[in-house]
Write a protein that holds these residues in place. Structure first.
Motif, PDB file in Angstrom:
ATOM      1  N   PRO A   1       0.775  -1.211  -0.050  1.00  0.00           N
ATOM      2  CA  PRO A   1       0.083   0.004  -0.013  1.00  0.00           C
ATOM      3  C   PRO A   1       0.772   1.279  -0.095  1.00  0.00           C
ATOM      4  CG  PRO A   1      -0.957  -1.714   1.437  1.00  0.00           C
ATOM      5  CD  PRO A   1       0.397  -2.044   1.067  1.00  0.00           C
ATOM      6  N   VAL A   2       1.957   1.357   0.716  1.00  0.00           N
ATOM      7  CA  VAL A   2       2.917   2.383   0.712  1.00  0.00           C
ATOM      8  C   VAL A   2       3.422   2.778  -0.606  1.00  0.00           C
ATOM      9  CG1 VAL A   2       4.953   3.535   1.805  1.00  0.00           C
ATOM     10  CG2 VAL A   2       3.429   2.233   3.237  1.00  0.00           C
ATOM     11  N   LEU A   3       3.847   1.728  -1.170  1.00  0.00           N
ATOM     12  CA  LEU A   3       4.398   1.755  -2.510  1.00  0.00           C
ATOM     13  C   LEU A   3       3.425   2.161  -3.557  1.00  0.00           C
ATOM     14  CD1 LEU A   3       6.468  -1.608  -2.749  1.00  0.00           C
ATOM     15  CD2 LEU A   3       7.184   0.744  -2.479  1.00  0.00           C
ATOM     16  N   ARG A   4       2.184   1.829  -3.538  1.00  0.00           N
ATOM     17  CA  ARG A   4       1.075   2.467  -4.266  1.00  0.00           C
ATOM     18  C   ARG A   4       0.888   3.564  -4.122  1.00  0.00           C
ATOM     19  NH1 ARG A   4      -2.870  -3.107  -3.732  1.00  0.00           N
ATOM     20  NH2 ARG A   4      -1.796  -4.095  -5.415  1.00  0.00           N
ATOM     21  N   ASP A   5       1.141   4.185  -3.017  1.00  0.00           N
ATOM     22  CA  ASP A   5       0.941   5.547  -2.461  1.00  0.00           C
ATOM     23  C   ASP A   5       1.925   6.400  -3.259  1.00  0.00           C
ATOM     24  OD1 ASP A   5      -1.598   5.129  -1.110  1.00  0.00           O
ATOM     25  OD2 ASP A   5      -0.685   5.082   0.768  1.00  0.00           O
ATOM     26  N   LEU A   6       3.316   5.947  -3.178  1.00  0.00           N
ATOM     27  CA  LEU A   6       4.174   6.744  -3.653  1.00  0.00           C
ATOM     28  C   LEU A   6       4.168   6.780  -5.267  1.00  0.00           C
ATOM     29  CD1 LEU A   6       7.154   4.885  -1.635  1.00  0.00           C
ATOM     30  CD2 LEU A   6       6.386   7.523  -1.543  1.00  0.00           C
ATOM     31  N   LYS A   7       3.687   5.668  -5.845  1.00  0.00           N
ATOM     32  CA  LYS A   7       3.514   5.876  -7.262  1.00  0.00           C
ATOM     33  C   LYS A   7       2.610   6.868  -7.601  1.00  0.00           C
ATOM     34  CE  LYS A   7       4.509   3.528 -10.256  1.00  0.00           C
ATOM     35  NZ  LYS A   7       5.511   3.964 -11.382  1.00  0.00           N
ATOM     36  N   ASN A   8       1.424   6.801  -6.621  1.00  0.00           N
ATOM     37  CA  ASN A   8       0.387   7.951  -7.236  1.00  0.00           C
ATOM     38  C   ASN A   8       1.032   9.366  -6.917  1.00  0.00           C
ATOM     39  OD1 ASN A   8      -1.519   5.974  -7.421  1.00  0.00           O
ATOM     40  ND2 ASN A   8      -2.292   6.047  -5.300  1.00  0.00           N
ATOM     41  N   LEU A   9       1.979   9.560  -6.325  1.00  0.00           N
ATOM     42  CA  LEU A   9       2.703  10.855  -6.224  1.00  0.00           C
ATOM     43  C   LEU A   9       3.494  11.058  -7.549  1.00  0.00           C
ATOM     44  CD1 LEU A   9       4.646  10.824  -2.994  1.00  0.00           C
ATOM     45  CD2 LEU A   9       2.489  12.065  -3.326  1.00  0.00           C
ATOM     46  N   GLY A  10       3.814   9.891  -8.468  1.00  0.00           N
ATOM     47  CA  GLY A  10       4.454  10.191  -9.614  1.00  0.00           C
ATOM     48  C   GLY A  10       5.751   9.667  -9.648  1.00  0.00           C
ATOM     49  N   VAL A  11       6.307   9.305  -8.512  1.00  0.00           N
ATOM     50  CA  VAL A  11       7.671   8.771  -8.559  1.00  0.00           C
ATOM     51  C   VAL A  11       7.902   7.489  -8.912  1.00  0.00           C
ATOM     52  CG1 VAL A  11       8.127  10.203  -6.300  1.00  0.00           C
ATOM     53  CG2 VAL A  11       7.706   7.701  -5.967  1.00  0.00           C
TER      54      VAL A  11
END
Length: 644
Positions: free
Chosen positions: A267-277
């Motif tokens: 879930p944390v990785l998905r949230d980071l991906k949603n930031l665009g990184v």
């Protein structure tokens, strides 16, 4: 004088605990004793004997020595005897201000002949003191970042850099992360140090862009503590906002071991991906390699561990592992980067097997930012001069792309509900070159029974004779569509010829299961036949009237009962066949059905073709809309002359 920082009483107590085997004094800035541990009893003292007395009354100390050094001294017993000791001075600093000292006093005999437990304790003490130093180093900005370039193996250009932390120790010089990162993990200092690293890397990348250098991807390593700390994603967002770096130019590198707790990590990785990184999986193949989770984690690239790259050009096992990782990653639409590229043979091997990117000492060692910028052009000459010729490298990529495209086509075909085949003609035989789709399994066949085979190899002679004319027509250039049945499965097939230079070179066959449609058609035909028998033999009159009284439908029984054909009624007013005296009664009943929305029974006289009148009993029922309003009327009646 180098100092150490203690930030809480817990650290005081922990340090006292770690030195439980030695005598420990706490000294204030006036060099007075303000505390000691219980080992003071060994020398005949209680704490009250020495409290607020100058340390030099019992021990000679030089407070200017580094905590890493030891000084020889003598400790005076309460009875006046003396013993040779070794003294270590550990300064205490809080909020940048010197508060006092720890003095660690060890009997010289213990120094010369340490027990195994003393040796073990010494390692723990070293780590604890180093943790103090690391906190101090962070406060005093002793950390710095070096950068190692990453290059595209197709263009030879630098596409990114990896940020690698170093510790500029005032006495020991440059210290590599392998010596202190484990201690930061254990002590929890990885959180503030990791945040500093991320912020500094983003700042540097933005600075390079503003200086006019081509944009590149900045890679920063994460620890499991960082990833799982509360509020980590907002911290990353804040750093991006502060540095004004576009998220697409930041890549966070994680390791396989960080995926052990996948329910927390993903879930944390998905949230980071949603930031665009972007997310990279580092050291792939050395840790928690679960392919099940690999397909679910939101990553952009795999990083092949240098332990596999190191011998990939000479060890067949390592070579196989590297090739497999590259092929698997490309099938998952992931890019691949190899680290630890140190010799030309590594580069050539990776290019031949279409690895996307590489980094290592062949291109450049990690360098300070000001040094790296000066050698960018030299770094970008390595691949053109030491790698495969560009046209040959491109050919490998074309072959890889074709292989991937063909595999994707096969995968797509195998998943579609119908069946797709290709065939060519060799001599007088039609040979199938491709086959896939779910329909083939409904036929009781598998692709391996068809590919490379003729029709006669997998179908009975009767079916072969039925299909061959279709194949011949398609090979002559005609687009053919036919329906057939195999193993109780009805299907429709389209044969599409493919031409080159005006000649048919192959035929694409597309088939779809029409069994449900065929079953419905057969059922409808059966029902229609049954209804026809029923309606042709029934004596009840059945009709449908609209709200205006027009006849929409009249059953065949009207011919037997009243002599008129059903078509004579359609589109005409129902009143036309009602005796004039009975029309008011009929109207009243239809009006009641419309208002009450309930069935009604009425008897009236209906016209016969012989000029007479037939008394019929009629049941009028409303047909309702979904909205609850009446749409039309169903009228069912029968001849009651005999009953009367």
């Amino acid at each position: 004088m180098k100092s150490l920082k203690l930030t809480s009483y817990d650290q005081y107590y922990k340090l006292l605990y770690l030195y439980h085997a030695e005598l420990v004094f706490i000294i204030n800035l006036q060099e007075e004793i303000v505390g000691a541990n219980q080992n003071l009893i060994k020398y005949g003292y209680s704490i009250n004997d020495l409290l607020h007395k100058h340390i030099k009354t019992i021990l000679r100390v030089d407070f200017s020595i580094s905590h890493e050094d030891r000084m020889a001294s003598q400790l005076t017993y309460k009875n006046g005897d003396q013993v040779d000791v070794e003294v270590q001075v550990i300064p205490i600093v809080e909020k940048g201000e010197l508060k006092g000292y720890f003095l660690v006093v060890k009997d010289q005999s213990e120094v010369n002949n340490p027990s195994p437990q003393v040796k073990k304790d010494a390692l723990i003490k070293k780590e604890w003191i180093t943790a103090f130093e690391l906190q101090y180093a962070l406060d005093k900005k002793q950390f710095t970042l070096f950068y190692q370039p990453k290059l595209s193996l197709t263009t030879g250009k630098i596409v990114g850099v990896e940020a690698l932390i170093r510790w500029k120790h005032p006495k020991r010089g440059l210290i590599s992360p392998g010596e202190f990162i484990p201690i930061t993990e254990e002590s929890g200092l990885i959180i503030p140090i990791g945040e500093w690293t991320l912020r500094e890397a983003c700042r540097q990348n933005k600075a390079w862009q503003e200086e006019g250098h081509p944009p590149m991807l900045m890679s920063v390593n994460l620890s499991v503590r960082q990833l799982h700390q509360p509020g980590f994603v907002p911290i990353v967002q804040q750093i991006l906002n502060e540095t004004e770096l576009d998220p697409s130019y930041l890549e966070l590198e994680i390791t396989e071991s960080m995926l052990m707790d996948h329910e927390k990590s993903i879930p944390v990785l998905r949230d980071l991906k949603n930031l665009g990184v972007q997310i990279s999986l580092d050291d792939f193949g050395t840790g928690y390699s679960s392919l099940h989770y690999l397909k679910n984690i939101p990553i952009d690239r795999l990083k092949i561990d240098q332990s596999f790259v190191r011998n990939c050009s000479i060890d067949t096992n390592d070579a196989t592992i590297v090739k497999t990782i590259i092929a698997m990653a490309h099938q998952l639409n992931l890019e691949v980067i190899a680290e630890g590229v140190e010799i030309k043979e590594h580069l050539l091997f990776l290019q031949r097997h279409v690895c996307d990117e590489a980094q290592g000492y062949l291109f450049s060692k990690p360098l300070p930012p000001e040094e790296l910028i000066c050698i960018l052009k030299d770094v970008e000459q390595v691949i053109p001069t030491s790698g495969l010729p560009k046209d040959l490298s491109n050919q490998h990529w074309i072959e890889e792309a074709n292989s991937v495209d063909r595999q994707e086509l096969i995968d797509t075909i195998s998943k579609q509900q119908g069946m797709i085949m290709k065939f060519i003609k060799k001599g007088n035989a039609f040979i199938h070159t491709l086959c896939g789709g779910e329909l083939i399994y409904k036929f009781g066949l598998i692709p391996e029974q068809i590919i490379g085979k003729e029709l006669k190899d997998f179908l009975e002679k009767e079916l072969v004779n039925e299909k061959l004319p279709y194949y011949e027509r398609a090979w002559s250039g005609e687009k053919v569509v036919y329906e057939a049945k195999l193993n109780d499965v009805f299907y429709i097939t389209s044969l599409q010829p493919v031409k080159k230079m005006g000649q048919v070179v192959e035929v694409i066959s597309s088939s779809f299961d029409i069994t449900p449609r065929k079953k419905i058609e057969e059922e409808l035909k059966l029902r229609e036949a049954n209804y026809r028998i029923i309606t042709e033999n029934m004596l009840d009159l059945v009709g449908v009237w609209d709200l205006e009284g027009n006849v929409i439908y009249a059953s065949p029984s009207h011919k037997k009962v009243l002599g008129f054909n059903p078509e004579d009624y359609k589109g005409k007013k129902g009143h036309s066949w009602v005796h004039p005296e009975d029309i008011p009664i009929v109207d009243e009943h239809f009006k009641n059905v419309l208002n009450a929305k309930q069935q009604s029974l009425v008897i009236f006289r209906a016209k016969h073709t012989n000029g007479g009148w037939v008394k019929i009993e009629v049941q009028v029922a409303p047909v309702m809309e979904e909205s609850g309003t009446v749409k039309q009327f169903v009228v069912v009646g029968r001849d009651v002359n005999n009953r009367m």
